[in-house]
Design a protein around this motif. Structure first.
Motif, short mmCIF file in Angstrom:
data_model
loop_
_atom_site.label_atom_id
_atom_site.label_comp_id
_atom_site.label_asym_id
_atom_site.label_seq_id
_atom_site.Cartn_x
_atom_site.Cartn_y
_atom_site.Cartn_z
N TYR A 233 0.84 -1.21 0.00
CA TYR A 233 0.00 0.00 0.00
C TYR A 233 0.86 1.25 0.00
O TYR A 233 1.79 1.37 0.80
N ASP A 234 0.56 2.15 -0.91
CA ASP A 234 1.23 3.45 -0.94
C ASP A 234 0.29 4.46 -0.30
O ASP A 234 -0.73 4.83 -0.89
N ALA A 235 0.63 4.91 0.91
CA ALA A 235 -0.30 5.75 1.67
C ALA A 235 -0.46 7.13 1.06
O ALA A 235 -1.53 7.74 1.17
N SER A 236 0.57 7.67 0.39
CA SER A 236 0.40 9.01 -0.16
C SER A 236 -0.43 8.97 -1.45
O SER A 236 -1.22 9.86 -1.70
N ALA A 237 -0.27 7.91 -2.25
CA ALA A 237 -1.08 7.77 -3.48
C ALA A 237 -2.41 7.07 -3.19
O ALA A 237 -3.28 7.03 -4.06
N GLU A 238 -2.56 6.53 -1.98
CA GLU A 238 -3.74 5.72 -1.61
C GLU A 238 -3.99 4.62 -2.64
O GLU A 238 -5.10 4.42 -3.12
N GLU A 239 -2.93 3.92 -2.97
CA GLU A 239 -3.00 2.92 -4.04
C GLU A 239 -2.31 1.63 -3.62
O GLU A 239 -1.27 1.66 -2.96
N TRP A 240 -2.92 0.52 -4.02
CA TRP A 240 -2.33 -0.79 -3.77
C TRP A 240 -1.61 -1.28 -5.01
O TRP A 240 -2.05 -1.05 -6.12
N THR A 241 -0.51 -1.99 -4.79
CA THR A 241 0.20 -2.65 -5.87
C THR A 241 0.27 -4.13 -5.52
O THR A 241 0.44 -4.47 -4.36
N ARG A 242 0.13 -4.97 -6.52
CA ARG A 242 0.15 -6.39 -6.25
C ARG A 242 1.33 -7.04 -6.97
O ARG A 242 1.75 -6.58 -8.03
N GLY A 243 1.85 -8.08 -6.41
CA GLY A 243 2.95 -8.79 -7.05
C GLY A 243 3.08 -10.19 -6.52
O GLY A 243 2.18 -10.69 -5.84
N MET A 244 4.19 -10.83 -6.87
CA MET A 244 4.45 -12.19 -6.41
C MET A 244 5.74 -12.21 -5.62
O MET A 244 6.68 -11.48 -5.92
N ASN B 47 13.96 -11.30 -4.84
CA ASN B 47 13.20 -10.05 -4.79
C ASN B 47 11.78 -10.27 -5.30
O ASN B 47 11.57 -11.05 -6.21
N PRO B 48 10.82 -9.57 -4.71
CA PRO B 48 9.45 -9.72 -5.21
C PRO B 48 9.33 -9.11 -6.61
O PRO B 48 10.06 -8.20 -6.96
N THR B 49 8.41 -9.64 -7.38
CA THR B 49 8.08 -9.08 -8.68
C THR B 49 6.77 -8.34 -8.49
O THR B 49 5.78 -8.94 -8.09
#
Ligand code: ADP
Ligand code: ZN
Length: 297
Positions: A31-42, A68-70
């Protein structure tokens, strides 16, 4: 609660690197709190089968990553984390480096009781919001920085095609201490945690307060936010009642003064008090004599 089989569909849709031996794939949400956006990966994980510690609500398991996560971009906000769109692969070097180096140890936290999947996302969002407040607090040059651990949600395949969510964060070595509660209790005599809670109240224009401060030194985790309207952030959000409890028990300390936080517990509707605060002659309870950083033991 159930969730779509995102792990398998992810592996099928994207060309994944070979899985290191002894590891399993997990979906990770950041979660990016300043952009209020979630990113998903593996992420390839090795998860211990027995918890090493346990709190009132959650069991804590050690977890390591061998690569490292992708991460992939994905456009979802708020409650739509299970309905994301397939996104573009992100350039890892452009991401904030929130993950530790390969082979770091993490803590995966599993709720002891059945809770909604939403709960895991709300907890991580809450901790990442607190992290932003920690960064703002530290930017004001207090004696000691405040660092909330970055947190993620991971989804791991369990038995029978089932899926489990965990909260994830770095494992911190050292003595784990609770420093204040969500109902006005103060533990120990550290100043930083109490001033940080006070700071969060002022920095949010009294919209919220961050309490339940705990962790190792000033690496904090598992916080609670009380909001003015009592909305969101789980059952621990006691709203104005929780804020009032903090205000009643908080005694401003030299760090509060250094940060020029308006004194708490002083009735500013009383014009004599207001004059004293403006002149800087307000006497504060139990004020330590100076601002030596060593005072915050
Ligand atoms: P709960 O939600 O039940 O309060 P916690 O988040 O406090 O669960 O975690 C349970 C226990 O796990 C803690 O009391 C502490 O001993 C340990 N723990 C939690 N987070 C970490 C961490 N980041 N590093 C090391 N130990 C941790
Ligand atoms: Zn204060």
């Amino acid at each position: 609660a159930t969730s779509p089989d995102v792990t398998q569909s992810f592996i099928l849709k994207h060309e994944m690197p070979p899985l290191p031996s002894g590891s399993q794939w997990a979906v990770v949400w950041e979660y990016d709190a300043s952009a209020e956006e979630w990113t998903r990966g593996m992420i390839a994980i090795q998860l211990e089968s027995r918890p090493f510690a346990s709190g009132a609500l959650r069991s804590a398991y050690k977890l390591t990553t061998k690569m490292n996560p992708t991460l992939y971009t994905q456009a979802f906000y708020r409650d739509q984390h299970s309905q994301y769109e397939e996104g573009k692969k992100l350039n890892l070097r452009k991401l904030p480096r929130l993950f530790g180096p390969v082979d770091s140890t993490y803590v995966a936290k599993l709720s002891k009781t059945t809770v909604s999947f939403e709960r895991y996302f709300e907890d991580v969002k809450m901790q990442m919001m607190c992290r932003e407040y920690g960064i703002r607090y530290t930017a004001n040059s207090p004696p000691k920085p405040v660092d909330f651990l970055s947190a993620w949600v991971i989804e791991v395949q369990a038995d029978k095609g089932d899926h489990k969510l965990y909260g994830l964060e770095m494992y911190i070595d050292g003595e784990f201490k609770k420093l204040n509660s969500n109902f006005g209790s103060v533990f120990g005599d550290r100043n930083t945690p109490q001033s940080f809670s006070h700071f969060s109240y002022e920095a949010s224009a009294h919209e919220l307060i961050i309490v339940d401060i705990q962790g190792v030194d000033d690496h904090y985790t598992d916080p609670q936010i009380h909001t003015k309207d009592g909305e969101g952030f789980g059952a621990g959000n006691l709203g104005e009642k929780g804020m009032k409890k903090f205000i009643e028990s908080h005694k401003c300390n030299p760090i509060c003064i250094q940060l020029e936080l308006p004194p708490i517990g002083i009735d500013l509707n009383d014009s004599r008090n207001m004059t004293r605060v403006i002149r800087g002659t307000m006497m504060l309870p139990d004020l330590k004599p100076d601002l030596d950083p060593k005072l915050d033991i």
